[in-house]
Motif scaffolding. Structure first.
Motif, PDB file in Angstrom:
ATOM      1  N   GLN A  50       0.862  -1.187   0.000  1.00  0.00           N
ATOM      2  CA  GLN A  50       0.000   0.000   0.000  1.00  0.00           C
ATOM      3  C   GLN A  50       0.894   1.232   0.000  1.00  0.00           C
ATOM      4  OE1 GLN A  50      -3.614   0.342   1.453  1.00  0.00           O
ATOM      5  NE2 GLN A  50      -4.086  -1.794   1.098  1.00  0.00           N
ATOM      6  N   GLN A  51       0.526   2.190  -0.828  1.00  0.00           N
ATOM      7  CA  GLN A  51       1.278   3.438  -0.874  1.00  0.00           C
ATOM      8  C   GLN A  51       0.347   4.558  -1.276  1.00  0.00           C
ATOM      9  OE1 GLN A  51       4.316   2.653  -3.783  1.00  0.00           O
ATOM     10  NE2 GLN A  51       3.017   3.148  -5.496  1.00  0.00           N
ATOM     11  N   ASN A  52       0.795   5.772  -1.059  1.00  0.00           N
ATOM     12  CA  ASN A  52       0.034   6.949  -1.476  1.00  0.00           C
ATOM     13  C   ASN A  52       0.501   7.377  -2.855  1.00  0.00           C
ATOM     14  OD1 ASN A  52      -1.491   7.132   0.845  1.00  0.00           O
ATOM     15  ND2 ASN A  52       0.028   8.381   1.901  1.00  0.00           N
ATOM     16  N   GLY A  53      -0.475   7.685  -3.721  1.00  0.00           N
ATOM     17  CA  GLY A  53      -0.166   8.166  -5.050  1.00  0.00           C
ATOM     18  C   GLY A  53       0.118   9.656  -5.038  1.00  0.00           C
ATOM     19  N   PRO A  54       0.370  10.248  -6.196  1.00  0.00           N
ATOM     20  CA  PRO A  54       0.708  11.674  -6.286  1.00  0.00           C
ATOM     21  C   PRO A  54      -0.395  12.594  -5.729  1.00  0.00           C
ATOM     22  CG  PRO A  54       1.037  10.567  -8.397  1.00  0.00           C
ATOM     23  CD  PRO A  54       0.430   9.586  -7.473  1.00  0.00           C
ATOM     24  N   SER A  55      -1.653  12.173  -5.849  1.00  0.00           N
ATOM     25  CA  SER A  55      -2.751  13.028  -5.363  1.00  0.00           C
ATOM     26  C   SER A  55      -3.112  12.709  -3.914  1.00  0.00           C
ATOM     27  CB  SER A  55      -3.975  12.844  -6.257  1.00  0.00           C
ATOM     28  OG  SER A  55      -4.438  11.515  -6.166  1.00  0.00           O
ATOM     29  N   GLY A  56      -2.340  11.840  -3.270  1.00  0.00           N
ATOM     30  CA  GLY A  56      -2.621  11.484  -1.888  1.00  0.00           C
ATOM     31  C   GLY A  56      -3.569  10.301  -1.746  1.00  0.00           C
ATOM     32  N   LYS A  57      -4.077   9.775  -2.859  1.00  0.00           N
ATOM     33  CA  LYS A  57      -4.957   8.612  -2.801  1.00  0.00           C
ATOM     34  C   LYS A  57      -4.149   7.351  -2.545  1.00  0.00           C
ATOM     35  CE  LYS A  57      -9.020   9.079  -5.535  1.00  0.00           C
ATOM     36  NZ  LYS A  57      -9.641   8.753  -6.813  1.00  0.00           N
ATOM     37  N   LYS A  58      -4.720   6.497  -1.699  1.00  0.00           N
ATOM     38  CA  LYS A  58      -4.053   5.221  -1.443  1.00  0.00           C
ATOM     39  C   LYS A  58      -4.144   4.328  -2.672  1.00  0.00           C
ATOM     40  CE  LYS A  58      -3.982   4.383   3.424  1.00  0.00           C
ATOM     41  NZ  LYS A  58      -4.212   3.461   4.488  1.00  0.00           N
ATOM     42  N   GLN A  59      -3.054   3.631  -2.901  1.00  0.00           N
ATOM     43  CA  GLN A  59      -2.995   2.676  -3.996  1.00  0.00           C
ATOM     44  C   GLN A  59      -2.532   1.333  -3.439  1.00  0.00           C
ATOM     45  OE1 GLN A  59      -0.084   4.419  -6.558  1.00  0.00           O
ATOM     46  NE2 GLN A  59      -1.548   5.728  -7.605  1.00  0.00           N
ATOM     47  N   ALA A  60      -3.126   0.292  -3.935  1.00  0.00           N
ATOM     48  CA  ALA A  60      -2.695  -1.051  -3.575  1.00  0.00           C
ATOM     49  C   ALA A  60      -2.035  -1.677  -4.798  1.00  0.00           C
ATOM     50  CB  ALA A  60      -3.867  -1.900  -3.129  1.00  0.00           C
ATOM     51  N   ILE A  61      -0.828  -2.108  -4.605  1.00  0.00           N
ATOM     52  CA  ILE A  61      -0.077  -2.742  -5.682  1.00  0.00           C
ATOM     53  C   ILE A  61       0.158  -4.189  -5.274  1.00  0.00           C
ATOM     54  CG2 ILE A  61       2.100  -2.765  -6.953  1.00  0.00           C
ATOM     55  CD1 ILE A  61       2.232   0.273  -6.387  1.00  0.00           C
ATOM     56  N   LYS A  62      -0.184  -5.099  -6.162  1.00  0.00           N
ATOM     57  CA  LYS A  62       0.032  -6.518  -5.892  1.00  0.00           C
ATOM     58  C   LYS A  62       1.133  -7.018  -6.813  1.00  0.00           C
ATOM     59  CE  LYS A  62      -4.552  -7.406  -4.159  1.00  0.00           C
ATOM     60  NZ  LYS A  62      -5.723  -8.270  -4.189  1.00  0.00           N
ATOM     61  N   THR A  63       2.067  -7.740  -6.217  1.00  0.00           N
ATOM     62  CA  THR A  63       3.190  -8.245  -6.978  1.00  0.00           C
ATOM     63  C   THR A  63       3.506  -9.676  -6.551  1.00  0.00           C
ATOM     64  OG1 THR A  63       5.444  -7.755  -7.729  1.00  0.00           O
ATOM     65  CG2 THR A  63       4.962  -7.349  -5.400  1.00  0.00           C
ATOM     66  N   LEU A  64       4.362 -10.284  -7.290  1.00  0.00           N
ATOM     67  CA  LEU A  64       4.748 -11.669  -7.042  1.00  0.00           C
ATOM     68  C   LEU A  64       5.634 -11.764  -5.811  1.00  0.00           C
ATOM     69  CD1 LEU A  64       4.812 -14.601  -8.098  1.00  0.00           C
ATOM     70  CD2 LEU A  64       6.771 -13.950  -9.476  1.00  0.00           C
ATOM     71  N   GLY A  65       5.268 -12.656  -4.901  1.00  0.00           N
ATOM     72  CA  GLY A  65       6.102 -12.921  -3.731  1.00  0.00           C
ATOM     73  C   GLY A  65       7.257 -13.833  -4.104  1.00  0.00           C
ATOM     74  N   ASN A  66       7.986 -14.276  -3.103  1.00  0.00           N
ATOM     75  CA  ASN A  66       9.175 -15.081  -3.397  1.00  0.00           C
ATOM     76  C   ASN A  66       8.960 -16.571  -3.163  1.00  0.00           C
ATOM     77  OD1 ASN A  66       9.079 -15.206  -0.669  1.00  0.00           O
ATOM     78  ND2 ASN A  66      11.121 -14.404  -0.290  1.00  0.00           N
ATOM     79  N   SER A  67       7.711 -17.012  -3.061  1.00  0.00           N
ATOM     80  CA  SER A  67       7.515 -18.437  -2.815  1.00  0.00           C
ATOM     81  C   SER A  67       6.262 -18.952  -3.516  1.00  0.00           C
ATOM     82  CB  SER A  67       7.421 -18.705  -1.317  1.00  0.00           C
ATOM     83  OG  SER A  67       6.265 -18.093  -0.785  1.00  0.00           O
ATOM     84  N   LEU A  68       6.219 -20.241  -3.641  1.00  0.00           N
ATOM     85  CA  LEU A  68       5.062 -20.949  -4.174  1.00  0.00           C
ATOM     86  C   LEU A  68       4.354 -21.570  -2.988  1.00  0.00           C
ATOM     87  CD1 LEU A  68       3.610 -22.072  -6.738  1.00  0.00           C
ATOM     88  CD2 LEU A  68       5.158 -24.012  -6.601  1.00  0.00           C
ATOM     89  N   LYS A  69       3.063 -21.351  -2.856  1.00  0.00           N
ATOM     90  CA  LYS A  69       2.313 -21.952  -1.761  1.00  0.00           C
ATOM     91  C   LYS A  69       2.134 -23.437  -2.056  1.00  0.00           C
ATOM     92  CE  LYS A  69      -0.178 -17.771  -0.524  1.00  0.00           C
ATOM     93  NZ  LYS A  69      -1.497 -17.173  -0.312  1.00  0.00           N
ATOM     94  N   VAL A  70       2.350 -24.252  -1.048  1.00  0.00           N
ATOM     95  CA  VAL A  70       2.277 -25.696  -1.227  1.00  0.00           C
ATOM     96  C   VAL A  70       1.069 -26.239  -0.469  1.00  0.00           C
ATOM     97  CG1 VAL A  70       3.504 -27.880  -0.950  1.00  0.00           C
ATOM     98  CG2 VAL A  70       4.784 -25.796  -1.425  1.00  0.00           C
ATOM     99  N   PRO A  71       0.184 -26.945  -1.161  1.00  0.00           N
ATOM    100  CA  PRO A  71      -1.018 -27.470  -0.506  1.00  0.00           C
ATOM    101  C   PRO A  71      -0.742 -28.795   0.196  1.00  0.00           C
ATOM    102  CG  PRO A  71      -1.036 -28.121  -2.781  1.00  0.00           C
ATOM    103  CD  PRO A  71       0.203 -27.268  -2.588  1.00  0.00           C
TER     104      PRO A  71
END
Length: 158
Positions: free
Chosen positions: A43-64
């Motif tokens: 989560q970060q604030n954009g240029p206008s002060g609006k919150k932005q949520a950015i989703k990116t790839l983590g460093n692991s594969l979830k194992v079932p």
């Protein structure tokens, strides 16, 4: 309307088995064949002060955990799954090597002509739980058991 919308037959979800230690064990159900990447949300604030949520790839594969259902064996003490479960329970994981009670195996899928059409390989698996169905005098159903396999990696290779 084009005739090539579906150019192969679908996988029929009733033709499959567990392959482990050179044996093919019949199953009546499997779940947990999930391949999922870890997602990190920032989560970060954009240029206008609006919150932005950015989703990116983590460093692991979830194992079932893999859950397999099968008919309960008549002689549990000579059954490969029960022998494996007892070995894990009684001997644990000792020594410096990770081999021994951990095993690699596959869930293999077949088409209606019994040609292999899919394979999920699992690695370093071991049975953590065997649950037997409830018993009742008003039932004519065969007794089933559910086996939970703890695994460290899962790959679909076919």
């Amino acid at each position: 309307m084009p005739n090539d919308l579906i150019n192969t037959d679908p996988i029929v979800a009733q033709n499959f088995f567990l392959a482990i230690d050179g044996e093919q064990l019949l199953l009546s159900g499997v779940s947990g064949l999930d391949l999922e990447l870890d997602v990190v949300t920032i989560q970060q604030n954009g240029p206008s002060g609006k919150k932005q949520a950015i989703k990116t790839l983590g460093n692991s594969l979830k194992v079932p955990d893999i859950s397999m259902t099968r008919m309960a064996p008549m002689d549990a003490m000579n059954d490969p799954i029960w022998k494996w479960f007892h070995a894990v329970r009684d001997e644990g994981f000792s020594g410096t090597k990770r081999e021994g009670s951990r095993k690699n195996g596959s869930i293999v899928l077949y088409d209606t002509a019994f040609t292999e059409i899919g394979r999920f390989n699992f690695f370093n698996g071991w049975p953590s739980k065997i649950s037997t169905d409830g018993l009742s005098t008003d039932s004519n159903d065969p007794v089933k058991e559910t086996v939970t396999l703890i695994i460290e990696r899962l790959e679909r290779i076919k």
